[in-house]
Design a protein around this motif. Structure first.
Motif, PDB file in Angstrom:
ATOM      1  N   VAL A 166       0.824  -1.206   0.000  1.00 18.86           N
ATOM      2  CA  VAL A 166       0.000   0.000   0.000  1.00 18.86           C
ATOM      3  C   VAL A 166       0.859   1.256   0.000  1.00 18.86           C
ATOM      4  CG1 VAL A 166      -1.624   1.338   1.410  1.00 18.86           C
ATOM      5  CG2 VAL A 166      -1.986  -1.109   1.080  1.00 18.86           C
ATOM      6  N   LEU A 167       1.932   1.248   0.800  1.00 18.48           N
ATOM      7  CA  LEU A 167       2.734   2.465   0.998  1.00 18.48           C
ATOM      8  C   LEU A 167       3.819   2.656  -0.056  1.00 18.48           C
ATOM      9  CD1 LEU A 167       3.196   2.417   4.886  1.00 18.48           C
ATOM     10  CD2 LEU A 167       1.645   3.836   3.528  1.00 18.48           C
ATOM     11  N   LEU A 168       4.226   1.583  -0.735  1.00 19.79           N
ATOM     12  CA  LEU A 168       5.351   1.693  -1.663  1.00 19.79           C
ATOM     13  C   LEU A 168       5.089   2.649  -2.833  1.00 19.79           C
ATOM     14  CD1 LEU A 168       8.209   0.614  -1.819  1.00 19.79           C
ATOM     15  CD2 LEU A 168       7.378  -1.273  -3.234  1.00 19.79           C
ATOM     16  N   PRO A 169       3.922   2.590  -3.503  1.00 22.96           N
ATOM     17  CA  PRO A 169       3.711   3.522  -4.635  1.00 22.96           C
ATOM     18  C   PRO A 169       3.829   4.995  -4.264  1.00 22.96           C
ATOM     19  CG  PRO A 169       2.148   1.712  -4.748  1.00 22.96           C
ATOM     20  CD  PRO A 169       2.846   1.584  -3.426  1.00 22.96           C
ATOM     21  N   PRO A 170       3.176   5.472  -3.193  1.00 18.73           N
ATOM     22  CA  PRO A 170       3.338   6.899  -2.884  1.00 18.73           C
ATOM     23  C   PRO A 170       4.744   7.275  -2.426  1.00 18.73           C
ATOM     24  CG  PRO A 170       2.038   5.819  -1.172  1.00 18.73           C
ATOM     25  CD  PRO A 170       2.163   4.854  -2.306  1.00 18.73           C
ATOM     26  N   LEU A 171       5.512   6.295  -1.946  1.00 17.17           N
ATOM     27  CA  LEU A 171       6.877   6.576  -1.494  1.00 17.17           C
ATOM     28  C   LEU A 171       7.915   6.378  -2.598  1.00 17.17           C
ATOM     29  CD1 LEU A 171       6.820   4.841   2.021  1.00 17.17           C
ATOM     30  CD2 LEU A 171       6.893   7.305   1.560  1.00 17.17           C
ATOM     31  N   ALA A 172       7.465   5.953  -3.783  1.00 12.60           N
ATOM     32  CA  ALA A 172       8.406   5.604  -4.849  1.00 12.60           C
ATOM     33  C   ALA A 172       9.316   6.770  -5.226  1.00 12.60           C
ATOM     34  CB  ALA A 172       7.634   5.106  -6.075  1.00 12.60           C
ATOM     35  N   GLY A 173       8.741   7.974  -5.314  1.00  9.84           N
ATOM     36  CA  GLY A 173       9.552   9.133  -5.687  1.00  9.84           C
ATOM     37  C   GLY A 173      10.631   9.433  -4.671  1.00  9.84           C
ATOM     38  N   LYS A 192      -3.568  10.600   1.425  1.00 12.66           N
ATOM     39  CA  LYS A 192      -4.656  10.163   0.542  1.00 12.66           C
ATOM     40  C   LYS A 192      -4.680   8.642   0.422  1.00 12.66           C
ATOM     41  CE  LYS A 192      -4.970  14.288  -2.417  1.00 12.66           C
ATOM     42  NZ  LYS A 192      -4.746  14.817  -3.792  1.00 12.66           N
ATOM     43  N   THR A 193      -3.500   8.063   0.310  1.00 12.31           N
ATOM     44  CA  THR A 193      -3.423   6.606   0.185  1.00 12.31           C
ATOM     45  C   THR A 193      -3.988   5.916   1.418  1.00 12.31           C
ATOM     46  OG1 THR A 193      -1.458   6.793  -1.220  1.00 12.31           O
ATOM     47  CG2 THR A 193      -1.880   4.657  -0.179  1.00 12.31           C
ATOM     48  N   LEU A 194      -3.542   6.373   2.594  1.00 11.49           N
ATOM     49  CA  LEU A 194      -4.024   5.762   3.837  1.00 11.49           C
ATOM     50  C   LEU A 194      -5.511   6.031   4.049  1.00 11.49           C
ATOM     51  CD1 LEU A 194      -1.046   6.509   6.259  1.00 11.49           C
ATOM     52  CD2 LEU A 194      -1.606   4.363   5.114  1.00 11.49           C
ATOM     53  N   LEU A 195      -5.980   7.197   3.631  1.00  7.22           N
ATOM     54  CA  LEU A 195      -7.400   7.519   3.747  1.00  7.22           C
ATOM     55  C   LEU A 195      -8.231   6.587   2.865  1.00  7.22           C
ATOM     56  CD1 LEU A 195      -9.519   9.406   4.984  1.00  7.22           C
ATOM     57  CD2 LEU A 195      -9.234  10.909   2.989  1.00  7.22           C
ATOM     58  N   PHE A 200     -11.805   1.973   2.441  1.00  7.51           N
ATOM     59  CA  PHE A 200     -12.118   0.655   1.878  1.00  7.51           C
ATOM     60  C   PHE A 200     -12.291  -0.385   2.986  1.00  7.51           C
ATOM     61  CE2 PHE A 200     -10.274  -3.471   0.606  1.00  7.51           C
ATOM     62  CZ  PHE A 200     -11.294  -3.887  -0.244  1.00  7.51           C
ATOM     63  N   ILE A 201     -11.367  -0.384   3.949  1.00  8.05           N
ATOM     64  CA  ILE A 201     -11.443  -1.359   5.043  1.00  8.05           C
ATOM     65  C   ILE A 201     -12.711  -1.145   5.856  1.00  8.05           C
ATOM     66  CG2 ILE A 201     -10.357  -2.104   7.205  1.00  8.05           C
ATOM     67  CD1 ILE A 201      -7.653  -1.533   5.928  1.00  8.05           C
ATOM     68  N   ALA A 202     -13.031   0.128   6.147  1.00  6.94           N
ATOM     69  CA  ALA A 202     -14.253   0.421   6.905  1.00  6.94           C
ATOM     70  C   ALA A 202     -15.491  -0.048   6.140  1.00  6.94           C
ATOM     71  CB  ALA A 202     -14.336   1.927   7.187  1.00  6.94           C
ATOM     72  N   LEU A 203     -15.509   0.200   4.839  1.00  3.84           N
ATOM     73  CA  LEU A 203     -16.642  -0.240   4.020  1.00  3.84           C
ATOM     74  C   LEU A 203     -16.793  -1.754   4.050  1.00  3.84           C
ATOM     75  CD1 LEU A 203     -18.862   0.650   1.995  1.00  3.84           C
ATOM     76  CD2 LEU A 203     -17.187   0.273   0.168  1.00  3.84           C
ATOM     77  N   MET A 204     -15.668  -2.477   3.967  1.00  3.96           N
ATOM     78  CA  MET A 204     -15.709  -3.933   3.972  1.00  3.96           C
ATOM     79  C   MET A 204     -16.168  -4.466   5.331  1.00  3.96           C
ATOM     80  SD  MET A 204     -15.030  -5.073   1.008  1.00  3.96           S
ATOM     81  CE  MET A 204     -14.766  -6.795   1.406  1.00  3.96           C
ATOM     82  N   LEU A 205     -15.673  -3.865   6.419  1.00  7.07           N
ATOM     83  CA  LEU A 205     -16.000  -4.368   7.750  1.00  7.07           C
ATOM     84  C   LEU A 205     -17.414  -3.997   8.181  1.00  7.07           C
ATOM     85  CD1 LEU A 205     -12.650  -3.706   9.675  1.00  7.07           C
ATOM     86  CD2 LEU A 205     -13.474  -5.847   8.680  1.00  7.07           C
ATOM     87  N   ILE A 206     -17.922  -2.859   7.689  1.00  4.33           N
ATOM     88  CA  ILE A 206     -19.262  -2.421   8.099  1.00  4.33           C
ATOM     89  C   ILE A 206     -20.334  -2.934   7.137  1.00  4.33           C
ATOM     90  CG2 ILE A 206     -20.737  -0.409   8.484  1.00  4.33           C
ATOM     91  CD1 ILE A 206     -18.183   1.121   9.316  1.00  4.33           C
ATOM     92  N   VAL A 207     -20.126  -2.693   5.845  1.00  3.30           N
ATOM     93  CA  VAL A 207     -21.129  -3.076   4.847  1.00  3.30           C
ATOM     94  C   VAL A 207     -20.878  -4.486   4.320  1.00  3.30           C
ATOM     95  CG1 VAL A 207     -22.179  -2.482   2.631  1.00  3.30           C
ATOM     96  CG2 VAL A 207     -21.438  -0.672   4.189  1.00  3.30           C
ATOM     97  N   ALA A 245     -10.062   0.553  -8.439  1.00  7.01           N
ATOM     98  CA  ALA A 245     -10.637   1.638  -9.235  1.00  7.01           C
ATOM     99  C   ALA A 245     -11.186   2.771  -8.378  1.00  7.01           C
ATOM    100  CB  ALA A 245     -11.743   1.085 -10.142  1.00  7.01           C
ATOM    101  N   LEU A 246     -11.800   2.436  -7.253  1.00  7.17           N
ATOM    102  CA  LEU A 246     -12.483   3.450  -6.447  1.00  7.17           C
ATOM    103  C   LEU A 246     -11.639   3.997  -5.305  1.00  7.17           C
ATOM    104  CD1 LEU A 246     -16.013   1.771  -6.211  1.00  7.17           C
ATOM    105  CD2 LEU A 246     -15.251   3.543  -7.816  1.00  7.17           C
ATOM    106  N   PHE A 247     -10.786   3.137  -4.729  1.00  9.98           N
ATOM    107  CA  PHE A 247     -10.042   3.551  -3.535  1.00  9.98           C
ATOM    108  C   PHE A 247      -8.532   3.568  -3.758  1.00  9.98           C
ATOM    109  CE2 PHE A 247     -14.031   1.714  -2.060  1.00  9.98           C
ATOM    110  CZ  PHE A 247     -14.485   2.690  -1.192  1.00  9.98           C
ATOM    111  N   ASN A 248      -8.091   3.290  -4.973  1.00 12.42           N
ATOM    112  CA  ASN A 248      -6.660   3.243  -5.294  1.00 12.42           C
ATOM    113  C   ASN A 248      -5.922   2.255  -4.404  1.00 12.42           C
ATOM    114  OD1 ASN A 248      -4.478   4.036  -6.868  1.00 12.42           O
ATOM    115  ND2 ASN A 248      -3.813   5.583  -5.378  1.00 12.42           N
ATOM    116  N   VAL A 249      -6.591   1.132  -4.116  1.00 10.84           N
ATOM    117  CA  VAL A 249      -6.028   0.065  -3.299  1.00 10.84           C
ATOM    118  C   VAL A 249      -5.578  -1.063  -4.220  1.00 10.84           C
ATOM    119  CG1 VAL A 249      -6.606  -1.692  -1.560  1.00 10.84           C
ATOM    120  CG2 VAL A 249      -7.433   0.645  -1.294  1.00 10.84           C
TER     121      VAL A 249
END
Length: 569
Positions: A166-173, A192-195, A200-207, A245-249
C-alpha cells in the motif's frame, strides 16, 4: 495462426508445461511450485523456442494474485493470530527488519541505491504461506503448537507485506523510483493513500461483513452449484477491481479483505472448497508468469550474488528466527520448526519485486536474483524440514547448552503452590483447550467437576491462569508435563486434541503413573480409531460415528413410541 490467439496459446503452453514439470517435481520430492516456475522460464524470452505473450501473462498473473490473496483471506483468523500473538508479532516484525537490513546492505555493496536495496531486502524477508502450509500438512503438524506459531508468524508477515504494498507507490519518488505515481507533497500523497485504504477497510467491515454473507445465502438458496461458484469468484475479482478503481487500493489488498470478510459467513468453508480449483489454476499461471521474468544467465554470470541471496534466505532468516524464538523462552524444537518454516521465499516476494520493477525501484537483475533465491530455497525447504528431528537429536546428544535450551524454565509448566487440593486428587486431566476442549471444560464447570488443563499454547495457559483456571503448559506426551498435572492421582485423562499426536505415548505414561486411570480420546480417522481400540486405550470417540449415533438416537426417540403402539391396535 498462433499470433491471432495469444491467450489460448499462452494458457495451453503454460498449463501443459507446468503440469509436466510440476508432476516431475513432485515425483522427486520437490514442491510442484518449483516446476511451475521452471515452466515459466521455458516459455519466457530468456530461453529459445516458443515465447508466450508477456502482456497477457501479466494480466493472468494479476488474476492469480487476486485469487491467491482471496484464499489467504479465507483462511485468515484473528483468533488464531491472537492465540500466538506474543511470539508471532514481535518475532515476525524483528525477523523481517533484520532480513530487510541484510538485503539492503548487500545491495548497497553491489552499488545499488538505498531505495533499490530496501525493495530487494523486503522481497527476501517474506516467506511463502503456500510452501509453509504444504510442508506442515505433509507432516501432519498444522494443528500442533509449533505449526500454529509458524502459521501465525507468517500471517503477521503477510499483513506487514500488504502494508508495504500500500505504501510503496506513494513513497516511490522519495526512494528514487523512475515511475512514480505521487503528485503533490509526499505527506498529502501518503495521507490520501491511507485515507483510501481506511475507507475501503471500513466499508468492507461495516457493509461487506453484512452484505456478502447475505448475498451468498441468497445464491445458495437457488441450489445451483455453478451460481454459487460464480458468486464466490465474482466477489473476489469484483471487490479486488473495485478497490483498485475506487479507492486506489492494490488488487492484492482488495482480494485479501474480500476473503477475510467472506470467512465470517457460514458458507466460508463451501466458498473455499468451490473456489479452490480456480484458485489453484490461476495461482499456477501466476508462478508461470513470474518464471517468465527470470533470466537463467544470472546463475552463470553472478553466481556469488545468487549464493549471497540464498544465504540470507536460508541462513540469515533461519538463524534470526531461531534466536528470537529462543530469546522468547520457547524450547529448541519450536525454534527449529519456526526457523525452517521461514527459510524460503515465495508469492509475496514476487508480488513485491514485480511492484518494485514497475515503479523503477528494482532492476531486472534484482527480480532474477529474487527468483533464483526462491527456486533454490523452495527446492531445499523439504530437506530442511526433514533435518529438524535428526538435528535436534544431534544437538541434544552433543551439547549440554542445547539440552538446557530444550528444557526452558516455563513459569506455567507447573501448577501454583496455592492450587486447591480438589484439583490434585480425583480430577480430570484435560489435554487440549481448543473448541472441543473448551466445551468439555464448560460442562465440567457447570457440574462442579474439578479439572486441570494441559495445553501447549503458553499464551493460552497464561490467559487461563489469569481467569483462575488450573492449567499446565507443555506437551502431554512428556511425562514431566503429566506429572505436573498430577496424573498419578487423577480420575480420568481426556485427550481433546483435533489430531492427537503421540496419543499412545500419553496413554502409556498415564497408565504407568496411574494404572487405574480411565482414558478418553477423540479422533477424526477411522483407521486411527480402530488401532486405538485394538490397543485398549479407553473410550474412543470417532467424529463421524458419534455424529451418526447422536442423529440416530434422536430419530429413534421420535419414531419408536409411534411404532411401539402399532402392535397393540
Amino acid at each position: 495462426m498462433h499470433d491471432n490467439i495469444p491467450l489460448i496459446t499462452t494458457l495451453a503452453a503454460g498449463f501443459g508445461i507446468a503440469l509436466i514439470l510440476g508432476f516431475i517435481a513432485e515425483r522427486v520430492k520437490l514442491p510442484a511450485l518449483v516446476g511451475y516456475l521452471v515452466a515459466g522460464i521455458i516459455i519466457g524470452p530468456a530461453t529459445p523456442g516458443y515465447v508466450a505473450d508477456a502482456h497477457i501473462a501479466a494480466q493472468l498473473s494479476e488474476i492469480g494474485v487476486m485469487l491467491l490473496m482471496f484464499g489467504v483471506g479465507l483462511h485468515f483468523s484473528f483468533a488464531d493470530l491472537l492465540s500466538v500473538r506474543r511470539i508471532a508479532i514481535p518475532g515476525a516484525v524483528i525477523q523481517m527488519s533484520l532480513a530487510t537490513l541484510l538485503g539492503m546492505l548487500m545491495a548497497h555493496f553491489w552499488g545499488w541505491s538505498w531505495g533499490q536495496g530496501l525493495v530487494f531486502g523486503l522481497s527476501l524477508s517474506c516467506a511463502s504461506t503456500v510452501v509453509l502450509l504444504k510442508a506442515l500438512e505433509a507432516r501432519g503438524i498444522t494443528d500442533s503448537m509449533n505449526g500454529r506459531i509458524a502459521i501465525g508468524w507468517l500471517v503477521v508477515e503477510d499483513l506487514a507485506t500488504v502494508l508495504v504494498l500500500v505504501l510503496l507507490p506513494p513513497l516511490a519518488g522519495l526512494l528514487g523510483g523512475t515511475a512514480t505515481v505521487a503528485t503533490g507533497p509526499l505527506w498529502l500523497t501518503i495521507g490520501k493513500t491511507l485515507l483510501g485504504v481506511s475507507a475501503f477497510i471500513a466499508l468492507m467491515l461495516i457493509v461487506g461483513k453484512r452484505a456478502l454473507p447475505w448475498l451468498l445465502w441468497q445464491v445458495a438458496r437457488t441450489g445451483s452449484r455453478e451460481l454459487f461458484t460464480l458468486a464466490v469468484v465474482a466477489i473476489a475479482i469484483g471487490i479486488a477491481y473495485g478497490a483498485s478503481a475506487l479507492f486506489n487500493v492494490s488488487f492484492a489488498l482488495g482480494a485479501f479483505f474480500a476473503g477475510m470478510v467472506m470467512r465470517e459467513s457460514e458458507f466460508s468453508h463451501r466458498a473455499a472448497q468451490e473456489s479452490l480449483p480456480l484458485r489453484d489454476a490461476f495461482s499456477v499461471l501466476f508462478f508461470v508468469s513470474v518464471g517468465m521474468l527470470f533470466a537463467p544467465d544470472i546463475l552463470v554470470e553472478q553466481p556469488l550474488q545468487v549464493l549471497a541471496v540464498v544465504a540470507i534466505i536460508i541462513l540469515g532468516k533461519a538463524f534470526a528466527a531461531m534466536a528470537l524464538v529462543l530469546v522468547l523462552r520457547y524450547p529448541l524444537g519450536t525454534a527449529l520448526t519456526v526457523a525452517m518454516s521461514l527459510a524460503q521465499i515465495g508469492e509475496f516476494s514476487f508480488i513485491l519485486a514485480g511492484l518494485g520493477m514497475s515503479l523503477g525501484l528494482l532492476p531486472q537483475a534484482g527480480m532474477s536474483l529474487v527468483l533464483a533465491g526462491a527456486l533454490i530455497s523452495i527446492a531445499l525447504n523439504p530437506f530442511l524440514f526433514t533435518a529438524i528431528a535428526p538435528l535436534k537429536r544431534w544437538a541434544l546428544a552433543s551439547s549440554d547448552f542445547a539440552r538446557r535450551l530444550d528444557r526452558r524454565e516455563d513459569p506455567f509448566a507447573e501448577l501454583p503452590m496455592s492450587t486447591e487440593r480438589k484439583y490434585l486428587e480425583g480430577q480430570v486431566v484435560l489435554v487440549g483447550y481448543g473448541r472441543v476442549g473448551r466445551r468439555i471444560a464448560a460442562e465440567l464447570d457447570k457440574r462442579n467437576v474439578p479439572y486441570v488443563v494441559v495445553e501447549q499454547n503458553r499464551e493460552l495457559v497464561e490467559d487461563m491462569r489469569g481467569q483462575g483456571l488450573p492449567a499446565v503448559s507443555g506437551n502431554a506426551a512428556d511425562a514431566d508435563v503429566l506429572i505436573q498435572a498430577h496424573i498419578a492421582n487423577a480420575a480420568m485423562l481426556v485427550v481433546a486434541l483435533p489430531n492427537p499426536l503421540n496419543v499412545r505415548q500419553m496413554a502409556d505414561i498415564a497408565k504407568t503413573l496411574n494404572p487405574g486411570i480411565e482414558i478418553v480420546v477423540r479422533t477424526h480417522s477411522e483407521t486411527e480409531s480402530d488401532m486405538l481400540r485394538e490397543e485398549g486405550i479407553g473410550k474412543i470417540f470417532y467424529g463421524e460415528e458419534e455424529l451418526a449415533r447422536g442423529m440416530m438416537e434422536h430419530v429413534l426417540a421420535r419414531c419408536m413410541p409411534a411404532s411401539a403402539e402399532k402392535p397393540g391396535h
